[in-house]
Design a protein around this motif. Structure first.
Motif, mmCIF file in Angstrom:
data_model
loop_
_atom_site.group_PDB
_atom_site.id
_atom_site.type_symbol
_atom_site.label_atom_id
_atom_site.label_comp_id
_atom_site.label_asym_id
_atom_site.label_seq_id
_atom_site.Cartn_x
_atom_site.Cartn_y
_atom_site.Cartn_z
ATOM 1 N N PHE A 115 4.849 2.245 8.505
ATOM 2 C CA PHE A 115 5.512 1.627 7.359
ATOM 3 C C PHE A 115 6.801 2.371 7.061
ATOM 4 O O PHE A 115 7.069 3.447 7.609
ATOM 5 C CB PHE A 115 4.604 1.585 6.122
ATOM 6 C CG PHE A 115 4.238 2.934 5.546
ATOM 7 C CD1 PHE A 115 4.938 3.465 4.470
ATOM 8 C CD2 PHE A 115 3.175 3.667 6.065
ATOM 9 C CE1 PHE A 115 4.595 4.694 3.932
ATOM 10 C CE2 PHE A 115 2.827 4.894 5.539
ATOM 11 C CZ PHE A 115 3.530 5.415 4.465
ATOM 12 N N THR A 116 7.626 1.805 6.191
ATOM 13 C CA THR A 116 8.958 2.335 5.912
ATOM 14 C C THR A 116 9.164 2.532 4.417
ATOM 15 O O THR A 116 8.672 1.754 3.608
ATOM 16 C CB THR A 116 10.030 1.360 6.439
ATOM 17 O OG1 THR A 116 9.769 1.068 7.813
ATOM 18 C CG2 THR A 116 11.419 1.943 6.312
ATOM 19 N N ILE A 158 18.825 -2.716 4.831
ATOM 20 C CA ILE A 158 18.108 -1.543 5.310
ATOM 21 C C ILE A 158 19.090 -0.434 5.661
ATOM 22 O O ILE A 158 20.300 -0.662 5.754
ATOM 23 C CB ILE A 158 17.237 -1.874 6.545
ATOM 24 C CG1 ILE A 158 18.129 -2.272 7.729
ATOM 25 C CG2 ILE A 158 16.227 -2.958 6.223
ATOM 26 C CD1 ILE A 158 17.365 -2.446 9.022
ATOM 27 N N SER A 178 7.408 -4.449 -0.965
ATOM 28 C CA SER A 178 8.253 -5.582 -0.577
ATOM 29 C C SER A 178 9.407 -5.195 0.330
ATOM 30 O O SER A 178 10.193 -6.052 0.735
ATOM 31 C CB SER A 178 8.816 -6.248 -1.842
ATOM 32 O OG SER A 178 9.581 -5.312 -2.604
ATOM 33 N N TYR A 179 9.530 -3.914 0.660
ATOM 34 C CA TYR A 179 10.655 -3.481 1.488
ATOM 35 C C TYR A 179 10.434 -3.933 2.941
ATOM 36 O O TYR A 179 9.315 -4.236 3.350
ATOM 37 C CB TYR A 179 10.813 -1.962 1.429
ATOM 38 C CG TYR A 179 12.144 -1.454 1.944
ATOM 39 C CD1 TYR A 179 13.344 -1.903 1.380
ATOM 40 C CD2 TYR A 179 12.213 -0.554 3.000
ATOM 41 C CE1 TYR A 179 14.558 -1.451 1.854
ATOM 42 C CE2 TYR A 179 13.434 -0.091 3.470
ATOM 43 C CZ TYR A 179 14.605 -0.549 2.898
ATOM 44 O OH TYR A 179 15.816 -0.115 3.370
ATOM 45 N N LYS A 180 11.531 -3.953 3.715
ATOM 46 C CA LYS A 180 11.449 -4.422 5.099
ATOM 47 C C LYS A 180 10.962 -3.318 6.022
ATOM 48 O O LYS A 180 11.541 -2.235 6.077
ATOM 49 C CB LYS A 180 12.813 -4.915 5.565
ATOM 50 C CG LYS A 180 12.788 -5.569 6.942
ATOM 51 C CD LYS A 180 14.131 -6.165 7.298
ATOM 52 C CE LYS A 180 14.084 -6.855 8.656
ATOM 53 N NZ LYS A 180 15.395 -7.459 9.016
ATOM 54 N N ASN A 181 9.916 -3.616 6.757
ATOM 55 C CA ASN A 181 9.361 -2.656 7.713
ATOM 56 C C ASN A 181 10.170 -2.672 9.009
ATOM 57 O O ASN A 181 11.061 -3.510 9.190
ATOM 58 C CB ASN A 181 7.898 -2.993 8.004
ATOM 59 C CG ASN A 181 7.099 -1.801 8.499
ATOM 60 O OD1 ASN A 181 7.642 -0.747 8.796
ATOM 61 N ND2 ASN A 181 5.792 -1.960 8.585
ATOM 62 N N SER A 195 7.481 -0.543 2.234
ATOM 63 C CA SER A 195 7.132 -1.785 2.927
ATOM 64 C C SER A 195 5.616 -1.906 3.033
ATOM 65 O O SER A 195 4.887 -0.923 2.884
ATOM 66 C CB SER A 195 7.730 -1.798 4.339
ATOM 67 O OG SER A 195 7.007 -0.915 5.192
ATOM 68 N N ASP A 196 5.136 -3.108 3.299
ATOM 69 C CA ASP A 196 3.740 -3.262 3.717
ATOM 70 C C ASP A 196 3.565 -2.518 5.037
ATOM 71 O O ASP A 196 4.455 -2.527 5.897
ATOM 72 C CB ASP A 196 3.401 -4.738 3.942
ATOM 73 C CG ASP A 196 2.995 -5.441 2.658
ATOM 74 O OD1 ASP A 196 2.851 -4.768 1.617
ATOM 75 O OD2 ASP A 196 2.836 -6.675 2.703
ATOM 76 N N SER A 251 12.390 3.129 1.695
ATOM 77 C CA SER A 251 13.843 3.065 1.542
ATOM 78 C C SER A 251 14.416 4.402 1.077
ATOM 79 O O SER A 251 13.914 5.008 0.127
ATOM 80 C CB SER A 251 14.220 1.975 0.530
ATOM 81 O OG SER A 251 15.588 2.066 0.171
ATOM 82 N N ASP A 257 16.445 5.445 6.213
ATOM 83 C CA ASP A 257 15.097 5.197 5.699
ATOM 84 C C ASP A 257 14.096 6.062 6.455
ATOM 85 O O ASP A 257 14.300 6.381 7.625
ATOM 86 C CB ASP A 257 14.702 3.726 5.880
ATOM 87 C CG ASP A 257 15.544 2.773 5.062
ATOM 88 O OD1 ASP A 257 16.159 3.215 4.077
ATOM 89 O OD2 ASP A 257 15.594 1.580 5.435
ATOM 90 N N LYS A 291 11.732 2.133 -2.338
ATOM 91 C CA LYS A 291 10.803 1.028 -2.147
ATOM 92 C C LYS A 291 10.019 1.206 -0.848
ATOM 93 O O LYS A 291 10.517 1.772 0.116
ATOM 94 C CB LYS A 291 11.545 -0.304 -2.124
ATOM 95 C CG LYS A 291 12.110 -0.727 -3.473
ATOM 96 C CD LYS A 291 12.775 -2.090 -3.376
ATOM 97 C CE LYS A 291 13.283 -2.552 -4.735
ATOM 98 N NZ LYS A 291 13.952 -3.884 -4.643
#
Length: 208
Positions: free
Chosen positions: A187-188, A139, A109-112, A197-198, A190, A143, A195
């Motif tokens: 992808f990223t 963010i 669910s993290y921001k890419n 990301s997709d 955190s 990261d 966490k």
């Protein structure tokens, strides 16, 4: 299943015709033997071929599965099994080839990163670039951004990473990839929470 008390069978154990005798907790039992007819239906054959194809391709995704699916795995499930389960439906049952544009190498669910691109601007090197929204408090420039490359004909892969704030990742690729076309995902993860990301499929990149 029947319990043997006395009589003709006594303490018989083993298979006899259509029945099997066995002992459990000091008591002897008999039950009908299970016979396998060795059937091999078309559907079963297709499923075996599909499973074989999935295993062949995604076996080279183990290095990225540990990071991209480590937190997405269910209790008792390995990260690799989670990746295969998430991507099983992307494999065409006729061609037995995955639709790589729909494959995920990371789920979360993290921001890419934003506006990600992939290109081969210099011979022997692949460049991934993106934009960082410095105004987003959710963010961090610290990261880690991961670039996963997979070359289907050699069935090999490579995984590279750099901090989000770099806004660029330049990497080489294995010599056998020269003249071939690789698939790319980004992808990223955190820095603070771990966490994930997709992943985002970046499509094809030529290895000139």
């Amino acid at each position: 299943m029947a319990k043997i008390l006395n009589g003709h069978f006594g303490s018989y154990q083993g298979k006899l015709g259509a029945v099997t005798g066995f002992k459990r907790r000091g008591i002897f039992y008999i039950r009908q033997s299970i016979t396998h007819n060795g059937s091999n239906t078309k559907a079963q054959a297709i499923q075996r071929k599909l499973f074989s194809a999935v295993s062949h391709v995604f076996s080279k995704f183990a290095n990225v599965a540990a990071i991209g699916f480590g937190k997405a795995a269910a209790p008792g499930q390995t990260a690799m099994n989670a990746l295969v389960a998430a991507n099983y439906a992307t494999v065409d049952p006729d061609s037995l080839e995955p639709n790589f544009d729909k494959v995920f190498v990371a789920r979360g669910s993290y921001k890419n990163v934003e506006q990600a691109t992939i290109a081969n601007e210099d011979p022997g090197r692949i460049t991934a670039a993106w934009k960082i929204d410095e105004g987003d408090p959710m963010i961090s420039g610290e990261d880690m951004v991961y670039l996963f490359l997979y070359e289907p004909t050699t069935n090999t892969s490579t995984l590279q990473s750099v901090k989000r704030q770099a806004e660029e990742l330049v990497c080489g690729y294995p010599a056998p990839w020269a003249g071939k076309t690789a698939r790319a995902w980004i992808f990223t993860v955190s820095r603070l929470s771990g966490k994930v990301s997709d992943s985002m499929a970046l499509g094809r990149v030529s290895c000139e």
